[in-house]
Structure formats: structure tokens, C-alpha cells
Design a protein around this motif. Sequence first.
Motif, mmCIF file in Angstrom:
data_model
loop_
_atom_site.group_PDB
_atom_site.id
_atom_site.type_symbol
_atom_site.label_atom_id
_atom_site.label_comp_id
_atom_site.label_asym_id
_atom_site.label_seq_id
_atom_site.Cartn_x
_atom_site.Cartn_y
_atom_site.Cartn_z
ATOM 1 N N THR A 51 -25.167 -19.193 31.629
ATOM 2 C CA THR A 51 -26.424 -19.325 32.354
ATOM 3 C C THR A 51 -26.819 -17.967 32.924
ATOM 4 O O THR A 51 -26.000 -17.306 33.559
ATOM 5 C CB THR A 51 -26.257 -20.317 33.519
ATOM 6 O OG1 THR A 51 -25.679 -21.515 33.015
ATOM 7 C CG2 THR A 51 -27.583 -20.609 34.189
ATOM 8 N N GLU A 55 -35.158 -21.350 36.777
ATOM 9 C CA GLU A 55 -36.504 -21.119 37.290
ATOM 10 C C GLU A 55 -37.175 -22.455 37.568
ATOM 11 O O GLU A 55 -36.818 -23.467 36.989
ATOM 12 C CB GLU A 55 -37.349 -20.380 36.248
ATOM 13 C CG GLU A 55 -36.729 -19.136 35.673
ATOM 14 C CD GLU A 55 -37.413 -18.717 34.391
ATOM 15 O OE1 GLU A 55 -38.614 -19.012 34.213
ATOM 16 O OE2 GLU A 55 -36.744 -18.113 33.556
ATOM 17 N N LYS A 77 -37.671 -22.456 23.924
ATOM 18 C CA LYS A 77 -37.894 -21.103 23.419
ATOM 19 C C LYS A 77 -36.560 -20.481 23.052
ATOM 20 O O LYS A 77 -35.567 -20.681 23.749
ATOM 21 C CB LYS A 77 -38.598 -20.255 24.482
ATOM 22 C CG LYS A 77 -38.983 -18.869 24.022
ATOM 23 C CD LYS A 77 -39.735 -18.118 25.114
ATOM 24 C CE LYS A 77 -40.075 -16.716 24.651
ATOM 25 N NZ LYS A 77 -40.706 -15.928 25.716
ATOM 26 N N SER A 82 -31.202 -15.233 23.679
ATOM 27 C CA SER A 82 -31.497 -16.148 24.790
ATOM 28 C C SER A 82 -32.065 -17.476 24.315
ATOM 29 O O SER A 82 -32.703 -17.559 23.272
ATOM 30 C CB SER A 82 -32.476 -15.498 25.770
ATOM 31 O OG SER A 82 -33.721 -15.290 25.142
ATOM 32 N N LYS A 84 -34.099 -20.809 26.141
ATOM 33 C CA LYS A 84 -34.730 -21.390 27.336
ATOM 34 C C LYS A 84 -34.806 -22.895 27.148
ATOM 35 O O LYS A 84 -35.248 -23.388 26.108
ATOM 36 C CB LYS A 84 -36.136 -20.818 27.539
ATOM 37 C CG LYS A 84 -36.754 -21.241 28.860
ATOM 38 C CD LYS A 84 -38.043 -20.487 29.130
ATOM 39 C CE LYS A 84 -37.672 -19.127 29.641
ATOM 40 N NZ LYS A 84 -38.741 -18.466 30.383
ATOM 41 N N GLN A 86 -35.816 -26.722 28.984
ATOM 42 C CA GLN A 86 -36.470 -27.514 30.028
ATOM 43 C C GLN A 86 -35.587 -28.731 30.296
ATOM 44 O O GLN A 86 -35.187 -29.429 29.359
ATOM 45 C CB GLN A 86 -37.865 -27.964 29.588
ATOM 46 C CG GLN A 86 -38.595 -28.813 30.603
ATOM 47 C CD GLN A 86 -38.879 -28.069 31.906
ATOM 48 O OE1 GLN A 86 -39.150 -26.878 31.906
ATOM 49 N NE2 GLN A 86 -38.806 -28.781 33.011
ATOM 50 N N THR A 109 -36.282 -25.175 34.625
ATOM 51 C CA THR A 109 -36.219 -24.396 33.395
ATOM 52 C C THR A 109 -35.012 -23.479 33.528
ATOM 53 O O THR A 109 -34.889 -22.742 34.506
ATOM 54 C CB THR A 109 -37.496 -23.566 33.202
ATOM 55 O OG1 THR A 109 -38.626 -24.451 33.209
ATOM 56 C CG2 THR A 109 -37.471 -22.814 31.884
ATOM 57 N N THR A 111 -32.346 -20.654 31.580
ATOM 58 C CA THR A 111 -32.166 -19.731 30.468
ATOM 59 C C THR A 111 -30.685 -19.419 30.312
ATOM 60 O O THR A 111 -29.982 -19.121 31.288
ATOM 61 C CB THR A 111 -32.965 -18.437 30.685
ATOM 62 O OG1 THR A 111 -34.339 -18.773 30.866
ATOM 63 C CG2 THR A 111 -32.837 -17.509 29.481
#
Length: 134
Positions: A51, A55, A77, A82, A84, A86, A109, A111
Motif C-alpha cells: 500500500t 485517498e 486504474k 501502480s 488504484k 476503489q 480509493t 493505491t
Amino acid sequence: MKDMGEPKLKIVAMPKDTNSAGNIFGGWILSQIDSAGAIAARELSPERVVTISMEQVVFKQPVFVGDVISCYAKVVKVGTTSIKVQVEVVAQRSDEFGCPIFINVTSATVTYVSVDARGNKKPIREDLKRTHGF
């Protein structure tokens, strides 16, 4: 939650997870979010992810002891290293008539970065990106 698929994680909120007000501690919920998001991210980076940020964490409703928490996680994404994700957290509890109700309690969110066994950044394989629509 229909766009999110099946939950990546389900767990019952227990008394040991409460804060001083008697509700479930926000840090416990963040831990569940991180675990569910990592499960989703590992579909693109099977070896290991770490991690790097959380966000837009929004605590919408309290979580109570006995709630069944479902964490839905969807990759939104993908970069070179990386991923991302949700995450939506839904609590299942009973209403005053004993009927189950479902409440969206938290969203975030998160990442992650793909890493190798030594913790070095590792590019995400192109075939895995294509397989997952990225």
C-alpha cells in the motif's frame, strides 16, 4: 454494488474492535479496506503488492458490533507498477422488524505498488493488464 462484483472480504464486527463510543473503530475498518483492496490488486500483481496511499476515505455511517461487513473492491486504474482500487464497505444488519438491511458505510480509493520478494518495484505484466481490460 452490482458494478463491484462479489465482495473481496466479509467479516463480522466484534466487541474487541470497538472505540470508546462503542462503535467499531475506524482503524479496524481501514484495515479491512486495505486487505480487500490488496486482494483485488493481486489479480494484476500475483507475487506481492504494498500500500502506498489511501485517498478519499469517507466514513458515511457508523458500524456496530455484529454487523456483517462486506468489502467490495474494483481495480480502476493500472500504471507501470501502480494499481488504484476503489473499495466500498457495506454493513448488513437487521432493522426493527428483524429484516436484513444493507448500508454503505465507508468508501476509499487505495493505491498499491507491485513489488518483488525483496520489496523492489516490479512492472505489471502486459498480458495481465490486457486480461483485466487495462
